[in-house]
Design a protein around this motif. Structure first.
Motif, PDB file in Angstrom:
ATOM      1  N   ASP A  91     -34.507  18.146  -1.861  1.00 17.83           N
ATOM      2  CA  ASP A  91     -34.060  18.735  -3.136  1.00 17.83           C
ATOM      3  C   ASP A  91     -33.183  17.764  -3.924  1.00 17.83           C
ATOM      4  OD1 ASP A  91     -35.481  21.057  -2.789  1.00 17.83           O
ATOM      5  OD2 ASP A  91     -33.782  22.208  -2.018  1.00 17.83           O
ATOM      6  N   HIS A  92     -32.360  16.989  -3.240  1.00 18.16           N
ATOM      7  CA  HIS A  92     -31.525  15.991  -3.931  1.00 18.16           C
ATOM      8  C   HIS A  92     -32.394  14.884  -4.507  1.00 18.16           C
ATOM      9  CE1 HIS A  92     -27.820  17.152  -1.309  1.00 18.16           C
ATOM     10  NE2 HIS A  92     -28.119  18.078  -2.196  1.00 18.16           N
ATOM     11  N   LEU A  93     -33.434  14.491  -3.774  1.00 16.60           N
ATOM     12  CA  LEU A  93     -34.353  13.463  -4.281  1.00 16.60           C
ATOM     13  C   LEU A  93     -35.124  13.974  -5.496  1.00 16.60           C
ATOM     14  CD1 LEU A  93     -35.725  12.109  -0.893  1.00 16.60           C
ATOM     15  CD2 LEU A  93     -34.156  10.952  -2.448  1.00 16.60           C
ATOM     16  N   LYS A  94     -35.519  15.244  -5.469  1.00  8.14           N
ATOM     17  CA  LYS A  94     -36.268  15.829  -6.594  1.00  8.14           C
ATOM     18  C   LYS A  94     -35.441  15.820  -7.880  1.00  8.14           C
ATOM     19  CE  LYS A  94     -39.491  18.850  -4.183  1.00  8.14           C
ATOM     20  NZ  LYS A  94     -39.869  20.254  -3.935  1.00  8.14           N
ATOM     21  N   GLU A  95     -34.129  15.935  -7.760  1.00 13.03           N
ATOM     22  CA  GLU A  95     -33.271  15.896  -8.944  1.00 13.03           C
ATOM     23  C   GLU A  95     -33.414  14.559  -9.680  1.00 13.03           C
ATOM     24  OE1 GLU A  95     -29.244  16.795  -7.817  1.00 13.03           O
ATOM     25  OE2 GLU A  95     -29.830  18.709  -6.929  1.00 13.03           O
ATOM     26  N   HIS A  96     -33.721  13.498  -8.951  1.00 12.44           N
ATOM     27  CA  HIS A  96     -33.855  12.159  -9.536  1.00 12.44           C
ATOM     28  C   HIS A  96     -35.300  11.749  -9.771  1.00 12.44           C
ATOM     29  CE1 HIS A  96     -29.599  11.000  -9.110  1.00 12.44           C
ATOM     30  NE2 HIS A  96     -29.630  11.810  -8.090  1.00 12.44           N
ATOM     31  N   LEU A  97     -36.208  12.244  -8.919  1.00  8.27           N
ATOM     32  CA  LEU A  97     -37.588  11.770  -8.951  1.00  8.27           C
ATOM     33  C   LEU A  97     -38.599  12.793  -9.436  1.00  8.27           C
ATOM     34  CD1 LEU A  97     -37.486   9.940  -5.512  1.00  8.27           C
ATOM     35  CD2 LEU A  97     -37.607   8.862  -7.754  1.00  8.27           C
ATOM     36  N   LYS A 121     -26.553  11.750  -2.159  1.00 11.41           N
ATOM     37  CA  LYS A 121     -25.819  12.014  -0.936  1.00 11.41           C
ATOM     38  C   LYS A 121     -26.735  11.903   0.275  1.00 11.41           C
ATOM     39  CE  LYS A 121     -22.322  15.090  -2.760  1.00 11.41           C
ATOM     40  NZ  LYS A 121     -21.715  16.422  -2.651  1.00 11.41           N
ATOM     41  N   SER A 122     -26.189  11.339   1.331  1.00 11.27           N
ATOM     42  CA  SER A 122     -26.884  11.318   2.604  1.00 11.27           C
ATOM     43  C   SER A 122     -25.950  11.902   3.653  1.00 11.27           C
ATOM     44  CB  SER A 122     -27.318   9.901   2.979  1.00 11.27           C
ATOM     45  OG  SER A 122     -26.201   9.084   3.197  1.00 11.27           O
ATOM     46  N   TYR A 123     -26.529  12.356   4.727  1.00 14.05           N
ATOM     47  CA  TYR A 123     -25.776  13.011   5.791  1.00 14.05           C
ATOM     48  C   TYR A 123     -26.242  12.455   7.120  1.00 14.05           C
ATOM     49  CZ  TYR A 123     -24.940  16.221   1.952  1.00 14.05           C
ATOM     50  OH  TYR A 123     -24.597  16.756   0.738  1.00 14.05           O
ATOM     51  N   THR A 124     -25.366  12.464   8.104  1.00 12.37           N
ATOM     52  CA  THR A 124     -25.709  11.973   9.430  1.00 12.37           C
ATOM     53  C   THR A 124     -25.536  13.106  10.440  1.00 12.37           C
ATOM     54  OG1 THR A 124     -24.980   9.754   8.832  1.00 12.37           O
ATOM     55  CG2 THR A 124     -25.189  10.229  11.182  1.00 12.37           C
ATOM     56  N   TYR A 125     -26.573  13.302  11.253  1.00 12.39           N
ATOM     57  CA  TYR A 125     -26.569  14.321  12.293  1.00 12.39           C
ATOM     58  C   TYR A 125     -27.018  13.696  13.599  1.00 12.39           C
ATOM     59  CZ  TYR A 125     -26.485  17.675   8.445  1.00 12.39           C
ATOM     60  OH  TYR A 125     -26.156  18.370   7.322  1.00 12.39           O
ATOM     61  N   GLU A 126     -26.638  14.331  14.700  1.00 12.38           N
ATOM     62  CA  GLU A 126     -27.145  13.900  15.990  1.00 12.38           C
ATOM     63  C   GLU A 126     -28.628  14.253  16.084  1.00 12.38           C
ATOM     64  OE1 GLU A 126     -24.911  15.275  19.324  1.00 12.38           O
ATOM     65  OE2 GLU A 126     -23.012  14.625  18.462  1.00 12.38           O
ATOM     66  N   TYR A 127     -29.359  13.417  16.774  1.00 12.90           N
ATOM     67  CA  TYR A 127     -30.802  13.594  16.937  1.00 12.90           C
ATOM     68  C   TYR A 127     -31.145  15.011  17.413  1.00 12.90           C
ATOM     69  CZ  TYR A 127     -35.469  12.889  18.885  1.00 12.90           C
ATOM     70  OH  TYR A 127     -36.793  12.995  19.166  1.00 12.90           O
ATOM     71  N   ALA A 128     -30.396  15.526  18.376  1.00 16.35           N
ATOM     72  CA  ALA A 128     -30.684  16.838  18.973  1.00 16.35           C
ATOM     73  C   ALA A 128     -30.487  17.986  17.987  1.00 16.35           C
ATOM     74  CB  ALA A 128     -29.812  17.050  20.196  1.00 16.35           C
ATOM     75  N   ASP A 129     -29.759  17.768  16.901  1.00 18.81           N
ATOM     76  CA  ASP A 129     -29.495  18.829  15.921  1.00 18.81           C
ATOM     77  C   ASP A 129     -30.618  19.012  14.915  1.00 18.81           C
ATOM     78  OD1 ASP A 129     -27.045  19.337  17.079  1.00 18.81           O
ATOM     79  OD2 ASP A 129     -25.956  18.060  15.671  1.00 18.81           O
ATOM     80  N   ASP A 167     -31.358  29.052   6.130  1.00 14.33           N
ATOM     81  CA  ASP A 167     -32.522  28.698   5.311  1.00 14.33           C
ATOM     82  C   ASP A 167     -32.593  27.172   5.232  1.00 14.33           C
ATOM     83  OD1 ASP A 167     -34.668  28.801   3.602  1.00 14.33           O
ATOM     84  OD2 ASP A 167     -33.468  29.239   1.826  1.00 14.33           O
ATOM     85  N   PRO A 168     -33.140  26.524   6.273  1.00 17.50           N
ATOM     86  CA  PRO A 168     -33.071  25.058   6.323  1.00 17.50           C
ATOM     87  C   PRO A 168     -33.861  24.376   5.219  1.00 17.50           C
ATOM     88  CG  PRO A 168     -34.408  25.915   8.129  1.00 17.50           C
ATOM     89  CD  PRO A 168     -33.841  27.093   7.401  1.00 17.50           C
ATOM     90  N   ASP A 169     -33.268  23.311   4.674  1.00 20.19           N
ATOM     91  CA  ASP A 169     -33.909  22.494   3.644  1.00 20.19           C
ATOM     92  C   ASP A 169     -34.601  21.311   4.305  1.00 20.19           C
ATOM     93  OD1 ASP A 169     -32.998  24.029   1.508  1.00 20.19           O
ATOM     94  OD2 ASP A 169     -31.119  22.920   1.403  1.00 20.19           O
ATOM     95  N   LEU A 170     -35.708  20.914   3.722  1.00 25.71           N
ATOM     96  CA  LEU A 170     -36.438  19.756   4.191  1.00 25.71           C
ATOM     97  C   LEU A 170     -35.653  18.492   3.840  1.00 25.71           C
ATOM     98  CD1 LEU A 170     -39.192  19.080   5.515  1.00 25.71           C
ATOM     99  CD2 LEU A 170     -40.088  18.814   3.201  1.00 25.71           C
ATOM    100  N   ALA A 171     -35.636  17.531   4.761  1.00 29.71           N
ATOM    101  CA  ALA A 171     -34.928  16.270   4.546  1.00 29.71           C
ATOM    102  C   ALA A 171     -35.825  15.104   4.951  1.00 29.71           C
ATOM    103  CB  ALA A 171     -33.640  16.244   5.362  1.00 29.71           C
ATOM    104  N   VAL A 172     -35.485  13.925   4.448  1.00 32.91           N
ATOM    105  CA  VAL A 172     -36.210  12.702   4.766  1.00 32.91           C
ATOM    106  C   VAL A 172     -35.263  11.784   5.536  1.00 32.91           C
ATOM    107  CG1 VAL A 172     -37.410  10.697   3.816  1.00 32.91           C
ATOM    108  CG2 VAL A 172     -37.550  12.886   2.649  1.00 32.91           C
ATOM    109  N   ILE A 173     -35.769  11.176   6.596  1.00 34.50           N
ATOM    110  CA  ILE A 173     -34.945  10.269   7.394  1.00 34.50           C
ATOM    111  C   ILE A 173     -34.777   8.944   6.665  1.00 34.50           C
ATOM    112  CG2 ILE A 173     -34.807   8.952   9.537  1.00 34.50           C
ATOM    113  CD1 ILE A 173     -36.292  11.218  10.899  1.00 34.50           C
ATOM    114  N   LEU A 174     -33.520   8.522   6.549  1.00 26.25           N
ATOM    115  CA  LEU A 174     -33.200   7.230   5.950  1.00 26.25           C
ATOM    116  C   LEU A 174     -32.981   6.162   7.009  1.00 26.25           C
ATOM    117  CD1 LEU A 174     -30.652   8.341   3.220  1.00 26.25           C
ATOM    118  CD2 LEU A 174     -33.101   7.924   2.952  1.00 26.25           C
TER     119      LEU A 174
END
Length: 79
Positions: free
Chosen positions: A37-43, A64-72, A12-19
């Protein structure tokens, strides 16, 4: 940055914003993201920030932020 992405191999993928985008080992791109969802907790329900301030805001608020490979990741248009 501020584009929206999902990690499609999650059940169930969550929407994310690129930093940010970094290049590792020559030409491999890594994408640093924060989940909406993490941003909504603050904003609140409208978690939009100007792209120029988003990364600094996440760092200041310890979001929290996370790093993934572009292809993922999969890029998703948001209207």
């Amino acid at each position: 940055m501020d584009d929206y992405v999902i990690k499609p191999d999650y059940h169930d993928p969550d929407l994310a914003v690129i930093l940010g985008v970094t290049e590792e080992d020559g030409d491999e791109e890594n994408i640093r993201i924060a989940f909406v969802d993490h941003l909504k907790e603050h904003l609140g329900e409208d978690p939009y920030l100007l792209p120029a301030t988003l990364t600094d805001y996440c760092n200041e608020k310890d979001i929290k932020s996370y790093t993934y490979e572009y292809a993922d990741l999969s890029f998703e248009h948001q209207y």
